[in-house]
Design an enzyme around this catalytic site. Structure first.
Site, PDB file in Angstrom:
ATOM      1  N   SER A   6       0.838  -1.209   0.000  1.00 60.05           N
ATOM      2  CA  SER A   6       0.000   0.000   0.000  1.00 60.05           C
ATOM      3  C   SER A   6       0.878   1.266   0.000  1.00 60.05           C
ATOM      4  O   SER A   6       0.537   2.268  -0.633  1.00 60.05           O
ATOM      5  CB  SER A   6      -0.981   0.012   1.175  1.00 60.05           C
ATOM      6  OG  SER A   6      -0.306   0.125   2.401  1.00 60.05           O
ATOM      7  N   HIS A  39       8.948   2.860   9.472  1.00 59.59           N
ATOM      8  CA  HIS A  39       8.692   1.881  10.532  1.00 59.59           C
ATOM      9  C   HIS A  39       7.385   2.265  11.234  1.00 59.59           C
ATOM     10  O   HIS A  39       7.172   3.433  11.556  1.00 59.59           O
ATOM     11  CB  HIS A  39       9.857   1.869  11.523  1.00 59.59           C
ATOM     12  CG  HIS A  39       9.727   0.768  12.521  1.00 59.59           C
ATOM     13  ND1 HIS A  39       9.999  -0.548  12.210  1.00 59.59           N
ATOM     14  CD2 HIS A  39       9.285   0.761  13.798  1.00 59.59           C
ATOM     15  CE1 HIS A  39       9.757  -1.302  13.262  1.00 59.59           C
ATOM     16  NE2 HIS A  39       9.314  -0.533  14.236  1.00 59.59           N
TER      17      HIS A  39
HETATM   18  C1  GAR Z   1       3.847  -0.737   6.854  1.00 55.19           C
HETATM   19  O1  GAR Z   1       3.026  -0.458   7.945  1.00 55.19           O
HETATM   20  C2  GAR Z   1       5.300  -0.444   7.204  1.00 55.19           C
HETATM   21  O2  GAR Z   1       5.461   0.610   8.091  1.00 55.19           O
HETATM   22  C3  GAR Z   1       5.694  -1.730   7.875  1.00 55.19           C
HETATM   23  O3  GAR Z   1       5.090  -2.736   7.097  1.00 55.19           O
HETATM   24  C4  GAR Z   1       3.858  -2.239   6.563  1.00 55.19           C
HETATM   25  C5  GAR Z   1       3.831  -2.548   5.083  1.00 55.19           C
HETATM   26  O4  GAR Z   1       2.600  -2.233   4.515  1.00 55.19           O
HETATM   27  N1  GAR Z   1       7.127  -1.859   7.926  1.00 55.19           N
HETATM   28  C6  GAR Z   1       7.754  -2.493   8.914  1.00 55.19           C
HETATM   29  O5  GAR Z   1       7.163  -3.042   9.827  1.00 55.19           O
HETATM   30  C7  GAR Z   1       9.274  -2.470   8.819  1.00 55.19           C
HETATM   31  N2  GAR Z   1       9.887  -2.963  10.019  1.00 55.19           N
HETATM   32  P1  GAR Z   1       2.451  -2.116   2.921  1.00 55.19           P
HETATM   33  O6  GAR Z   1       3.101  -3.353   2.322  1.00 55.19           O
HETATM   34  O7  GAR Z   1       0.959  -2.110   2.706  1.00 55.19           O
HETATM   35  O8  GAR Z   1       3.134  -0.859   2.492  1.00 55.19           O
END
Ligand code: GAR
Length: 190
Positions: free
Chosen positions: A13, A103
């Site tokens: 996303s 993060h």
């Molecule tokens: C997001 O919330 C990002 O902050 C987190 O993973 C999610 C990915 O969502 N990242 C971490 O936890 C890194 N340690 P997305 O794939 O929908 O962008």
């Protein structure tokens, strides 16, 4: 026009939001998304947006220079948007202050190995935190320890579940991440 390469491991996303944001600007474009998970939803999102999304294996990343060589050709900035693996030192050395991670918590709290996605929100809930947020930071050799660029907070109450916390974090990420990246790129251009 600066070139952005995004690393993602899952839903994508944030990748989608960043791609759409920069399509409307003249300062940068997302040239490629790199993903280490073959079945990740980010592939569908990229297809829809007509952005190249490539799968790579651990060996392309950590024990050969395949990913590094691609980045040398295609990236001015590297964005980690929900990416699970640690970045090898060779990539960090080639892109000093050019790799940016998001993060889903207020670092230095709830960071480090294994702290990813819902595991972060579950830990925040277990500790009855009254506030959480997002951290955008430069990437160095240690998980979640590079210089902090930006943080935004959101209030929590006892009714929040890990899922509702995830939703609040998602809104903060969608609102701020592309703008913070743009600010960094503009600073470099200045
Ligand atoms: C997001 O919330 C990002 O902050 C987190 O993973 C999610 C990915 O969502 N990242 C971490 O936890 C890194 N340690 P997305 O794939 O929908 O962008």
């Amino acid at each position: 026009m600066k070139r952005i390469v995004i690393f993602a491991s899952g839903s994508g996303s944030n990748a989608e939001n960043i791609i759409q944001f920069f399509k409307k600007t003249k300062i940068a474009r997302v040239t490629t998304v790199l993903c280490n998970t073959e079945s990740a939803k980010v592939f569908d999102r990229c297809k829809k947006l007509e952005v190249k999304c490539l799968h790579f294996k651990r060996s392309d990343f950590s024990t050969s220079d395949n990913v590094l060589n691609l980045l040398k050709k295609e990236a001015d900035f590297i964005i980690l948007a929900g990416f699970l693996w640690k970045i090898p030192q060779s990539i960090i050395d080639n892109f000093p202050n050019k790799i940016i991670n998001i993060h889903p918590a207020l670092l230095p709290k709830y960071g480090g190995k294994g702290m990813y996605g819902m595991s972060v929100h579950r830990a925040v809930k277990e500790n009855n935190e009254t506030v959480t947020g997002i951290t955008i930071h430069f990437v160095n050799a240690n998980y979640d320890e590079g210089a902090i660029i930006f943080q935004a907070k959101t209030a929590l109450d006892h009714q929040d579940s890990p899922e509702s916390i995830a939703q609040k974090i998602h809104l903060l990420e969608q609102k701020h991440f592309p703008n913070v990246i743009e600010t960094i790129i503009l600073k470099e251009n200045a």
